[in-house]
Design an enzyme around this catalytic site. Structure first.
Site, PDB file in Angstrom:
ATOM      1  N   GLY A 239       3.860 -99.113  11.089  1.00  0.00           N
ATOM      2  CA  GLY A 239       4.326 -98.537  12.346  1.00  0.00           C
ATOM      3  C   GLY A 239       3.382 -98.702  13.516  1.00  0.00           C
ATOM      4  O   GLY A 239       3.681 -98.259  14.621  1.00  0.00           O
ATOM      5  N   ARG A 313      16.189-108.094  19.135  1.00  0.00           N
ATOM      6  CA  ARG A 313      15.460-106.876  19.533  1.00  0.00           C
ATOM      7  C   ARG A 313      15.821-106.366  20.935  1.00  0.00           C
ATOM      8  O   ARG A 313      16.033-105.164  21.108  1.00  0.00           O
ATOM      9  CB  ARG A 313      13.947-107.077  19.407  1.00  0.00           C
ATOM     10  CG  ARG A 313      13.498-107.350  17.968  1.00  0.00           C
ATOM     11  CD  ARG A 313      11.980-107.292  17.819  1.00  0.00           C
ATOM     12  NE  ARG A 313      11.486-105.957  18.035  1.00  0.00           N
ATOM     13  CZ  ARG A 313      10.884-105.533  19.128  1.00  0.00           C
ATOM     14  NH1 ARG A 313      10.646-106.362  20.112  1.00  0.00           N
ATOM     15  NH2 ARG A 313      10.501-104.290  19.228  1.00  0.00           N
ATOM     16  N   TYR A 317      17.294-102.723  20.538  1.00  0.00           N
ATOM     17  CA  TYR A 317      16.343-101.634  20.833  1.00  0.00           C
ATOM     18  C   TYR A 317      15.952-101.573  22.295  1.00  0.00           C
ATOM     19  O   TYR A 317      14.990-100.885  22.634  1.00  0.00           O
ATOM     20  CB  TYR A 317      15.028-101.838  20.066  1.00  0.00           C
ATOM     21  CG  TYR A 317      15.114-102.101  18.600  1.00  0.00           C
ATOM     22  CD1 TYR A 317      15.715-101.182  17.739  1.00  0.00           C
ATOM     23  CD2 TYR A 317      14.539-103.242  18.057  1.00  0.00           C
ATOM     24  CE1 TYR A 317      15.746-101.418  16.377  1.00  0.00           C
ATOM     25  CE2 TYR A 317      14.557-103.483  16.697  1.00  0.00           C
ATOM     26  CZ  TYR A 317      15.165-102.565  15.864  1.00  0.00           C
ATOM     27  OH  TYR A 317      15.179-102.801  14.521  1.00  0.00           O
ATOM     28  N   CYS A 343      28.855-114.715  23.018  1.00  0.00           N
ATOM     29  CA  CYS A 343      29.922-114.002  23.713  1.00  0.00           C
ATOM     30  C   CYS A 343      29.814-112.494  23.537  1.00  0.00           C
ATOM     31  O   CYS A 343      30.640-111.866  22.873  1.00  0.00           O
ATOM     32  CB  CYS A 343      31.275-114.505  23.229  1.00  0.00           C
ATOM     33  SG  CYS A 343      31.405-116.269  23.492  1.00  0.00           S
ATOM     34  N   GLU A 344      28.777-111.923  24.101  1.00  0.00           N
ATOM     35  CA  GLU A 344      28.546-110.480  24.096  1.00  0.00           C
ATOM     36  C   GLU A 344      27.781-110.164  25.372  1.00  0.00           C
ATOM     37  O   GLU A 344      26.820-110.865  25.710  1.00  0.00           O
ATOM     38  CB  GLU A 344      27.627-110.058  22.924  1.00  0.00           C
ATOM     39  CG  GLU A 344      28.179-110.276  21.541  1.00  0.00           C
ATOM     40  CD  GLU A 344      29.281-109.293  21.167  1.00  0.00           C
ATOM     41  OE1 GLU A 344      29.339-108.204  21.774  1.00  0.00           O
ATOM     42  OE2 GLU A 344      30.068-109.632  20.286  1.00  0.00           O
ATOM     43  N   TYR A 371      10.206-109.099  13.314  1.00  0.00           N
ATOM     44  CA  TYR A 371      11.603-108.693  13.484  1.00  0.00           C
ATOM     45  C   TYR A 371      12.351-109.661  14.408  1.00  0.00           C
ATOM     46  O   TYR A 371      13.219-109.262  15.186  1.00  0.00           O
ATOM     47  CB  TYR A 371      11.684-107.234  13.981  1.00  0.00           C
ATOM     48  CG  TYR A 371      10.911-106.310  13.069  1.00  0.00           C
ATOM     49  CD1 TYR A 371      11.379-106.044  11.784  1.00  0.00           C
ATOM     50  CD2 TYR A 371       9.682-105.749  13.443  1.00  0.00           C
ATOM     51  CE1 TYR A 371      10.659-105.237  10.916  1.00  0.00           C
ATOM     52  CE2 TYR A 371       8.952-104.951  12.586  1.00  0.00           C
ATOM     53  CZ  TYR A 371       9.454-104.695  11.320  1.00  0.00           C
ATOM     54  OH  TYR A 371       8.738-103.912  10.455  1.00  0.00           O
TER      55      TYR A 371
HETATM   56  C1  LIG Z   1       9.339-101.147   8.308  1.00  0.00           C
HETATM   57  C2  LIG Z   1       8.368-100.487   7.435  1.00  0.00           C
HETATM   58  C3  LIG Z   1       7.002-100.784   7.518  1.00  0.00           C
HETATM   59  C4  LIG Z   1       6.442-101.712   8.555  1.00  0.00           C
HETATM   60  O1  LIG Z   1       6.598-101.203   9.835  1.00  0.00           O
HETATM   61  P1  LIG Z   1       5.864-101.890  11.096  1.00  0.00           P
HETATM   62  O2  LIG Z   1       6.301-101.080  12.240  1.00  0.00           O
HETATM   63  O3  LIG Z   1       6.354-103.295  11.159  1.00  0.00           O
HETATM   64  O4  LIG Z   1       4.404-101.825  10.831  1.00  0.00           O
HETATM   65  C5  LIG Z   1       6.154-100.187   6.623  1.00  0.00           C
HETATM   66  N1  LIG Z   1       6.618 -99.325   5.670  1.00  0.00           N
HETATM   67  C6  LIG Z   1       7.913 -99.006   5.574  1.00  0.00           C
HETATM   68  C7  LIG Z   1       8.351 -98.059   4.527  1.00  0.00           C
HETATM   69  C8  LIG Z   1       8.833 -99.560   6.444  1.00  0.00           C
HETATM   70  O5  LIG Z   1      10.127 -99.229   6.352  1.00  0.00           O
END
Ligand SMILES: *Cc1c(COP(=O)(O)O)cnc(C)c1O
Length: 419
Positions: A239, A313, A317, A343-344, A371
């Site tokens: 994350g 993305r 998002y 076509c969106e 991603y």
């Molecule tokens: C998607 C995900 C990650 C990686 O997330 P990043 O934002 O790309 O670092 C790690 N662990 C789990 C369980 C995930 O679903």
């Protein structure tokens, strides 16, 4: 570190001009930098040098075999969310004892394959999953190592579609049910309780929610020890956010890792992290070409040959990606909405971008290593682009562009099926 830099008016990745990549491999195409991937992975590993740890790259961010192979050679672990990802990791030379298996909906076949391979840990997300895992392991005469993904109920302050750590989310086991779920896990005969994990969201730029989640997880780990369910590792998920635009400040990986290391020193826990985006996000770009410049009611559109089919993305998002011409050329600059041929109305790659471009010019959509290709589709019967790995002065095609014929190779009209 962004893998793309401008030098003498041209965009470069390592020792390769991106114009040359587009000419050689066609447009659109994804291009990644080996050096950038390695340096991002090492930023984690170096900062945790004094701590027993395993960096498990989240395969879903970019699962090309070349990316996985580079990381496997560094000794990386892998965080997978499907049997398909397990097969990719093994095909790329990843070691099964460094694989952890996340995800809310693991199927029986996937569990069987992971047990047979001998993975390090299952990150379990519900009580029924514990029961299924126990039954499948029992059937194979094996024991399954498990960690429970707990939902620490902290707000990652990121886009709601990529926030996963709040109550009422499909991910993880609610904080107030965690101890009971651990009791169940400990009571099942074919499970070994080895750890605890969490993952509160993606593209997190603020350390505070991560620290909060760490405290809540350590608190639960302490309560487990008191209950006679000692665990050995703490897994804080991924994350960690990267810089997509100038005014953003990336999360400082070294600082976060050192803070975690200091906090868990003396607890006896080993540490697992699951970064995805932070390893590959800024290591990749999507190359495209301007097809048309269109003026409509005072709005200018740059219609390019990449689209939401290749990079979803922005549409999904509202994500922002830098867009730059591959070469600085003498063109009138104007503000464009950069859109694809799909076509969106959602098929937008960027809005209001000041660009000096003309039809035929190459452009790069930056920070597209995570991603990007993995979320691509064949919508509008668009073949998926080639993928290229830059390694010093070399550029190597690591996946060819799909052919149109391959898109429907397995399909039949009813008449064809009858013969
Ligand atoms: C998607 C995900 C990650 C990686 O997330 P990043 O934002 O790309 O670092 C790690 N662990 C789990 C369980 C995930 O679903």
């Amino acid at each position: 570190m962004n893998a793309v830099r401008r030098q003498d008016g041209e965009l470069w990745m390592e020792g390769v001009r991106l114009t040359e990549v587009a000419e050689r491999f066609g447009s659109p195409c994804y291009v990644y930098s080996r050096a950038a991937i390695e340096s991002a992975w090492r930023a984690f590993d170096d900062a945790l040098a004094g701590t027993e740890h395993l960096i498990c790259y989240a395969v879903k961010a970019n699962s090309n075999l070349a990316v996985l192979g580079i990381l496997a050679r560094l000794g990386s672990g892998f965080d997978i969310v499907s049997g398909g990802e397990l097969a990719r990791v093994l095909a790329a030379g990843g070691r099964p004892e460094r694989v952890i298996f996340s995800g809310v909906g693991k199927g029986e076949e996937e569990i069987r394959a992971a047990l047979a391979a001998g993975i390090r840990c299952f990150n379990v997300e519900s009580e029924p999953e514990l029961e299924r895992l126990d039954a499948v392991a029992g059937g194979l005469g094996r024991r399954a190592p498990v960690s429970l993904r707990v939902n620490p109920d902290v707000d990652a302050r990121t886009h709601p579609y990529i926030s996963t750590g709040l109550k009422g989310n499909k991910f993880g086991i609610a904080h107030d049910r965690a101890l009971a779920a651990y009791d169940l896990a400990a009571s099942l005969p074919n499970l070994d309780v080895t750890g605890i994990d969490c993952h509160i969201g993606s593209q997190i730029l603020d350390m505070a929610p991560l620290e909060e989640a760490l405290e809540r997880v350590l608190e639960l780990a302490g309560a487990l020890a008191v209950r006679g369910i000692p665990i050995r590792h703490v897994d804080l998920g991924g994350g960690l956010g990267i810089r997509y635009r100038e005014e953003e400040e990336a999360l400082d990986i070294g600082r976060w890792c050192r803070a975690v290391a200091a906090r868990i020193a003396g607890t006896g826990f080993s540490l697992v992290l699951e970064p995805g985006r932070a390893i590959v996000g800024n290591a990749g770009a999507l190359l495209s070409r301007v097809e048309y410049l269109k003026l409509d009611k005072g709005k200018r559109f740059a219609i390019v040959d990449a689209s939401m089919s290749e990079l979803i993305r922005p549409a999904l998002y509202e994500a922002w990606h830098g867009i730059e011409p591959l070469a600085t050329l003498d063109r009138p600059a104007a503000d464009y909405d950069v859109v694809g041929p799909v076509c969106e109305s959602a098929d937008v790659l960027g809005t209001g971008r000041r660009l000096a471009i003309a039809p035929g010019d190459g452009i790069a959509i930056l920070s597209a290593g995570a991603y990007g290709m993995v979320m691509s589709s064949n919508y509008n019967s668009r073949p998926r682009p080639a993928e290229v790995m830059v390694d010093g002065a070399r550029s190597v095609q690591v996946r060819p562009r799909e052919t149109v014929a391959a898109l429907y190779a397995g399909e039949r009209t009813l008449d064809q099926a009858a013969t």
